[in-house]
Design an enzyme around this catalytic site. Sequence first.
Site, PDB file in Angstrom:
ATOM      1  N   SER A 368     -28.631 -19.077  13.058  1.00 56.49           N
ATOM      2  CA  SER A 368     -27.987 -18.331  11.984  1.00 56.49           C
ATOM      3  C   SER A 368     -27.049 -17.321  12.630  1.00 56.49           C
ATOM      4  O   SER A 368     -27.489 -16.410  13.329  1.00 56.49           O
ATOM      5  CB  SER A 368     -29.025 -17.606  11.110  1.00 56.49           C
ATOM      6  OG  SER A 368     -28.394 -16.809  10.141  1.00 56.49           O
ATOM      7  N   ARG A 369     -25.744 -17.496  12.402  1.00 53.26           N
ATOM      8  CA  ARG A 369     -24.758 -16.656  13.081  1.00 53.26           C
ATOM      9  C   ARG A 369     -24.526 -15.335  12.368  1.00 53.26           C
ATOM     10  O   ARG A 369     -23.849 -14.471  12.904  1.00 53.26           O
ATOM     11  CB  ARG A 369     -23.429 -17.415  13.202  1.00 53.26           C
ATOM     12  CG  ARG A 369     -23.548 -18.751  13.915  1.00 53.26           C
ATOM     13  CD  ARG A 369     -22.185 -19.379  14.162  1.00 53.26           C
ATOM     14  NE  ARG A 369     -22.343 -20.725  14.688  1.00 53.26           N
ATOM     15  CZ  ARG A 369     -22.265 -21.828  13.977  1.00 53.26           C
ATOM     16  NH1 ARG A 369     -22.043 -21.732  12.679  1.00 53.26           N
ATOM     17  NH2 ARG A 369     -22.415 -23.011  14.519  1.00 53.26           N
TER      18      ARG A 369
END
Length: 508
Positions: A368-369
Site C-alpha cells: 500500500s503506497r
Amino acid sequence: MTCSLAGTLDRTFQNLRKAREDFIPTHDAREIGSIISVSPGIARVSGLPGVEFEEMLAFPGRIFGIAFNLDAEEIGVVLLGDHGHLRAGDTVERTGRVMDVPVGDLLLGRVIDPLGLPLDNLGPLVSEKRLPIERPAPPNMDRAPVTEPLMTGIKVVDALIPIGRGQRELILGDRQTGKSAIALDAILNQHDKNVVCVYCTIGQRAAATAKAVAMLKEKGAMRYTVVVVAEGGDPPGMSYIAPYAATSIAEHFMEQGRDVLIVYDDLTHHARSYRELSLLLRRPPGREAFPGDIFYIHSRLLERATHLRPERGGGSLTALPVIETEAQNMAAYIPTNLISITDGQISLSPTLFHLGVLPAVDVGTSVSRVGGKAQRAAYRAVAGDLKLAYAQFEELESFARFGARLDDASLETLEHGRRLRACLRQPEFAPVPMPEQLAVLLALTSGLFRAVPLQRMAEAEQAVRQAVASVSGTMLERLEHEGLADDDRAALVRMARQALLDAGLTRS
C-alpha cells in the site's frame, strides 16, 4: 335555459377562434437516421450528420445506444439492451444528451442496472437528479492528502497493507482465490463507519451476484449500499458502461461531503467487453488484441477516486478494483496497467488458498503506497515490524522444507511466524473490530502466544477478543485518536494474559 346554452356555445367558439388566430406553427427539427447493419452488441448507422461523440441514440423498442465511432460515412453505435428485434432499415433518432444515471439517497438499498433501472422488484426509482456517467476527475487543486484510514475489518489488510480513504487499492489474484470476499468484507465493516458503499459487478454470473446481494441483506449492509449489476449475459455495452455509472452514483455522495467506498468486481471483464466492442467496430488491435486506449479507459475511471479538500466538502471516494490473473502472471497487459494506475495492490496466492490460509494474501507481493500515511498510530506501534517478520518467516519456511538443520534463533523465528500466520487467518464475511485486532496483535508481539500450542491458536485468539469487551470507552477513544500509550499497552497486555490464563491456554 336555451339562452344560457347559446351564450355558452358562443363564448366557447369565440375562445376557439381566438386560439386558432393566435397559434403560430413552429418547426421541431429532428435528425433521424437508419440502421445499416446490426452485430452482437453494436450497430452501424447512417445519417445523423450532427451527432456527437458518446451521444445517446434512441432505437425502436426503447433501446438506447452510444455513438462510439464517428466515421465519414457511418456511425458505430454501442447498443445497450436486447437488440434482437432490430433490423437494417429501422430508424434511429438523436436524443441530444449523453448517457446518465439517477443519483441520490433513494438508491441506497437498491439493486440496479447500469441504465438506472431497478432489478430488485422493489418498485420504480424516482430520482430528482441525474448525472452523466462520464465526468472529468477532480483537478489536483481540489484534492487533499489521504489522512483517514478505511478499516476493512481484515487483520492482514488493516495491519500490513492499510488502505486510506481516497486511495485506489487493487485486489488481484487467480480465479477463485477470494478476491470478491475481501471486497465484500470491506463493505460489511462499514456498517457503523458512516461510509456509503457502491458494489459494481461486471460480467459476473447471476448466481454469484444474487449470493453476494443476499449476504449483504442478511448482514444488514444493504441499508448503506448501492449494487450496480451488469451480468455476464448482458450485451458488452452494459458491461462497458457499468463502472462509469457506478462511479457517478458514488461521486454524488462524495460531493455531499460523505465518505464512499466503491468496488469494481471485476475490471478483467470490463477490459474484455471493451476489447470485444473495439474489434467489432474495427478499431486497430494492439497487445493481446486490446485496443491502444485500454489504459486510458481504466485511468480515467480510477482517477475519479480521491479525497476532496475541505472547501469542496471534504468527501472521499475509495476504489477497490478487482482484477483476475492467469497462473499468477502479474506481468500480463491488464494487471500491469492497473498496478501502474492504482496506489498499491493486495495480491492473493492460490498456493496459500489451497493450504487453507484464508484470506490468502501474499504479503510479500502486496503493498500500500498511501495507506501507511493514514494508518492509526496504535496500529503503527503494534504492527510496525510484522510485515518484515512475516516475510522473513516465509523465506525461512521455504528453506526449511529442504530438511536443513536450523539453529535456535531460526527455529524461534519459524514458531513466531507460524503463530503470526495463525493470527492473521480469518473466515470470510466476519470482519474484526479495530480494538480486537489491536489486542490480538499486541498479544502476539508481546510473546503471549509463545506457549500456546499451534493447534489452539484460534481458541487463544478468541479468548483475547472476548476480553476486549471489558475495555472502557475512554481507552477505546484513546486508541482511536491518540495512539497506544504505555499505560494502555500495559493494560491490554495484562488483559490478554489473564484471558489466556482463564482459558487454560498458558500458565502463570
